[in-house]
Scaffold this active site. Sequence first.
Site, PDB file in Angstrom:
ATOM      1  N   LYS A 199     -36.916 -27.168  14.868  1.00  0.00           N
ATOM      2  CA  LYS A 199     -38.195 -26.436  14.856  1.00  0.00           C
ATOM      3  C   LYS A 199     -39.353 -27.425  14.849  1.00  0.00           C
ATOM      4  CE  LYS A 199     -40.824 -24.880  11.608  1.00  0.00           C
ATOM      5  NZ  LYS A 199     -42.153 -25.152  12.186  1.00  0.00           N
ATOM      6  N   SER A 252     -44.282 -32.912   4.628  1.00  0.00           N
ATOM      7  CA  SER A 252     -44.918 -33.271   3.360  1.00  0.00           C
ATOM      8  C   SER A 252     -43.897 -33.312   2.227  1.00  0.00           C
ATOM      9  CB  SER A 252     -46.013 -32.264   3.039  1.00  0.00           C
ATOM     10  OG  SER A 252     -45.430 -30.983   2.924  1.00  0.00           O
ATOM     11  N   THR A 253     -44.227 -34.070   1.198  1.00  0.00           N
ATOM     12  CA  THR A 253     -43.361 -34.153   0.016  1.00  0.00           C
ATOM     13  C   THR A 253     -43.233 -32.783  -0.636  1.00  0.00           C
ATOM     14  OG1 THR A 253     -43.888 -36.475  -0.312  1.00  0.00           O
ATOM     15  CG2 THR A 253     -43.185 -35.246  -2.267  1.00  0.00           C
ATOM     16  N   VAL A 255     -43.276 -29.742   0.735  1.00  0.00           N
ATOM     17  CA  VAL A 255     -42.307 -28.885   1.435  1.00  0.00           C
ATOM     18  C   VAL A 255     -40.903 -29.478   1.316  1.00  0.00           C
ATOM     19  CG1 VAL A 255     -41.640 -27.916   3.673  1.00  0.00           C
ATOM     20  CG2 VAL A 255     -44.037 -27.889   2.982  1.00  0.00           C
ATOM     21  N   GLY A 256     -40.795 -30.802   1.355  1.00  0.00           N
ATOM     22  CA  GLY A 256     -39.484 -31.440   1.176  1.00  0.00           C
ATOM     23  C   GLY A 256     -38.864 -31.032  -0.152  1.00  0.00           C
ATOM     24  N   CYS A 307     -47.838 -40.847   8.403  1.00  0.00           N
ATOM     25  CA  CYS A 307     -47.196 -40.868   7.081  1.00  0.00           C
ATOM     26  C   CYS A 307     -47.273 -42.254   6.458  1.00  0.00           C
ATOM     27  CB  CYS A 307     -45.747 -40.422   7.211  1.00  0.00           C
ATOM     28  SG  CYS A 307     -44.886 -41.276   8.533  1.00  0.00           S
TER      29      CYS A 307
HETATM   30  P1  NAD Z   1     -45.601 -29.840   6.315  1.00  0.00           P
HETATM   31  O1  NAD Z   1     -44.615 -30.225   5.274  1.00  0.00           O
HETATM   32  O2  NAD Z   1     -46.651 -28.879   5.974  1.00  0.00           O
HETATM   33  O3  NAD Z   1     -44.848 -29.247   7.587  1.00  0.00           O
HETATM   34  C1  NAD Z   1     -43.806 -29.962   8.230  1.00  0.00           C
HETATM   35  C2  NAD Z   1     -42.923 -28.974   8.922  1.00  0.00           C
HETATM   36  O4  NAD Z   1     -42.282 -28.168   7.942  1.00  0.00           O
HETATM   37  C3  NAD Z   1     -43.629 -28.010   9.870  1.00  0.00           C
HETATM   38  O5  NAD Z   1     -42.816 -27.818  10.999  1.00  0.00           O
HETATM   39  C4  NAD Z   1     -43.721 -26.738   9.047  1.00  0.00           C
HETATM   40  O6  NAD Z   1     -43.763 -25.563   9.823  1.00  0.00           O
HETATM   41  C5  NAD Z   1     -42.425 -26.797   8.267  1.00  0.00           C
HETATM   42  N1  NAD Z   1     -42.392 -26.045   7.015  1.00  0.00           N
HETATM   43  C6  NAD Z   1     -43.430 -25.621   6.248  1.00  0.00           C
HETATM   44  N2  NAD Z   1     -42.955 -24.974   5.164  1.00  0.00           N
HETATM   45  C7  NAD Z   1     -41.597 -25.005   5.241  1.00  0.00           C
HETATM   46  C8  NAD Z   1     -40.538 -24.539   4.407  1.00  0.00           C
HETATM   47  N3  NAD Z   1     -40.772 -23.897   3.259  1.00  0.00           N
HETATM   48  N4  NAD Z   1     -39.266 -24.768   4.796  1.00  0.00           N
HETATM   49  C9  NAD Z   1     -38.989 -25.435   5.929  1.00  0.00           C
HETATM   50  N5  NAD Z   1     -39.948 -25.888   6.760  1.00  0.00           N
HETATM   51  C10 NAD Z   1     -41.235 -25.691   6.416  1.00  0.00           C
HETATM   52  O7  NAD Z   1     -46.170 -31.220   6.840  1.00  0.00           O
HETATM   53  P2  NAD Z   1     -47.223 -31.432   8.015  1.00  0.00           P
HETATM   54  O8  NAD Z   1     -48.551 -31.112   7.469  1.00  0.00           O
HETATM   55  O9  NAD Z   1     -46.759 -30.799   9.264  1.00  0.00           O
HETATM   56  O10 NAD Z   1     -47.057 -32.995   8.264  1.00  0.00           O
HETATM   57  C11 NAD Z   1     -47.688 -33.925   7.515  1.00  0.00           C
HETATM   58  C12 NAD Z   1     -46.761 -34.511   6.479  1.00  0.00           C
HETATM   59  O11 NAD Z   1     -45.612 -35.082   7.117  1.00  0.00           O
HETATM   60  C13 NAD Z   1     -47.416 -35.641   5.734  1.00  0.00           C
HETATM   61  O12 NAD Z   1     -47.136 -35.517   4.370  1.00  0.00           O
HETATM   62  C14 NAD Z   1     -46.743 -36.876   6.313  1.00  0.00           C
HETATM   63  O13 NAD Z   1     -46.776 -37.981   5.477  1.00  0.00           O
HETATM   64  C15 NAD Z   1     -45.381 -36.382   6.596  1.00  0.00           C
HETATM   65  N6  NAD Z   1     -44.699 -37.217   7.599  1.00  0.00           N
HETATM   66  C16 NAD Z   1     -43.698 -38.038   7.189  1.00  0.00           C
HETATM   67  C17 NAD Z   1     -43.064 -38.877   8.105  1.00  0.00           C
HETATM   68  C18 NAD Z   1     -41.975 -39.808   7.677  1.00  0.00           C
HETATM   69  O14 NAD Z   1     -41.296 -40.352   8.549  1.00  0.00           O
HETATM   70  N7  NAD Z   1     -41.774 -40.030   6.394  1.00  0.00           N
HETATM   71  C19 NAD Z   1     -43.445 -38.841   9.450  1.00  0.00           C
HETATM   72  C20 NAD Z   1     -44.478 -37.987   9.831  1.00  0.00           C
HETATM   73  C21 NAD Z   1     -45.086 -37.168   8.885  1.00  0.00           C
END
Ligand code: NAD
Length: 494
Positions: A199, A252-253, A255-256, A307
């Site tokens: 996704k 994001s941390t 959501v992770g 990130c």
């Molecule tokens: P986000 O966590 O809001 O969303 C990431 C993805 O998760 C999107 O596709 C979103 O639709 C999905 N999502 C949202 N809620 C969810 C849930 N409950 N269950 C499963 N999936 C869900 O992050 P973002 O705003 O899209 O991206 C920015 C973040 O990503 C920043 O914190 C950045 O640091 C991180 N990031 C990390 C890396 C890395 O390699 N460590 C790389 C790029 C971005």
Amino acid sequence: MATRKKQPAARRAGLIFGDLWEFDPAPETADPKLKARYDLFIGGKFVRPRSGRTFDSINPANERKLAEIALAGAADVNAAYAAGAKAFGPWSALSGRERGKYLFRIARLLQDRAREFAVAETMDGGKPIKESRDFDVPMAAAHFFYHAGWADKLEYVAPGRSVAPLGVVGQVIPWNFPLLMLAWKLAPALAMGNCVVLKPAETTSITALKLAEILQDAGLPDGVVNFVTGAGETGALVMGHPSAAKVAFTGSTEVGKAIMRQLAGTDRRMTMELGGKAANIVFDDAPIDQAVEGIVNGIFFNQGHVCCAGSRLLVHEPVADQVIAKLKARIRVLRVGDPLDKNTDLGAINSAAQLATIRRLVAAGVSEGAVKYQPPCILPEKGFYFPPTLFTGVTQSHRIAREEIFGPVLSILTFRTVDEAVEKANNTPYGLSAGVWTDKGSRILRMSTELKAGVVWANTFNRFDPSSPFGGYKESGFGREGGRQGLLDYAKLT
Ligand code: NAD
């Protein structure tokens, strides 16, 4: 041809070339070949969503609608996993050499359509065309090439052991490098013989769906890769699906953590690539002009939507005034505006929601007492934009020093000793990356040992290579993408 801008005498006195001269517009004109509507990609075909729902993808540079995107519900995600399960047997039974051929084809087809993909990426996400053209698309192709090379050499991934694919893996990616994050996820999974349900992020689905066209052209067997689009709800369905052999998440941390809570108590394998708050550390013996370029690249690349962005500058006190003065002069000549213009340095912020987050954290920086600097800068009236911003007088307790802003905002702190630099750099829940600028090799070695970060760059920043594993410590996640280590995260070892 350049034309001269009218400038007040005070600014002319500075005699900074970029301040006095304006470039003519240089828009990229390649056709991104967008469709008005994008369906889900399941079982090798574009299919209407069973949910019957759609959402719009807009261009953040001008807020115009680009396309209507299907919104996948539970029945769609089930269908995607079923298609993956059906494809898994024959796909994993192919020889690595045969699987490698598909990956080579995907890489070459992507190269053939590189300009078209770069324009689509820029229009959908807001990043400057020079970045999508020179970084995102070539690096995505490089990941497919690299893993194509591994596919027939898997016996060397874990010497002395045998590797086998896991099954159908669920993957969710963010919006900051849509095509590149997709390549980081797809290429190792496929090389190892897995099938995929992926996704993309809701604001940037288009290049994934364009890549689906390439997968069709490459003749990839139906169901090996399935794309379901939608927002967090769809993401939770992909991550929580009972048929997922493994889940891989980048985002994001926050959501992770939610996904880990969702999967607690199951034996699901997972990798998490999460947020960061990297320290970029400049010592007094550093090559200052190069360090200033590295600091600018570290925080303003992709509008700071990175990130591993060097969002905390730690600068040695003896050179702090000099570095800050040079940084201010440098960001005065950064060009903010139309992402499709080849001369643009900072494009559009990815979404209205992200712009609001940046504004909120910048306001917190001001109200907590840090000193804000923004160069004079005229932003386009339509679209989501934020000027390059520096904060001086930042302390460890400021929110702008602790929280990920994910925008073009640099928090500057100072230090006196190496120990203080290490302590400040590590004083964060994150641990994704760090940068060190110094003339001394011994200091680089010491810092790279003591900094708790997955990647430590020395006298450079934001360097990537498919052979080099990338990933975090602490709340920046676990697992690696790239290199032998990244492949191992998609393998069963026997
Ligand atoms: P986000 O966590 O809001 O969303 C990431 C993805 O998760 C999107 O596709 C979103 O639709 C999905 N999502 C949202 N809620 C969810 C849930 N409950 N269950 C499963 N999936 C869900 O992050 P973002 O705003 O899209 O991206 C920015 C973040 O990503 C920043 O914190 C950045 O640091 C991180 N990031 C990390 C890396 C890395 O390699 N460590 C790389 C790029 C971005």
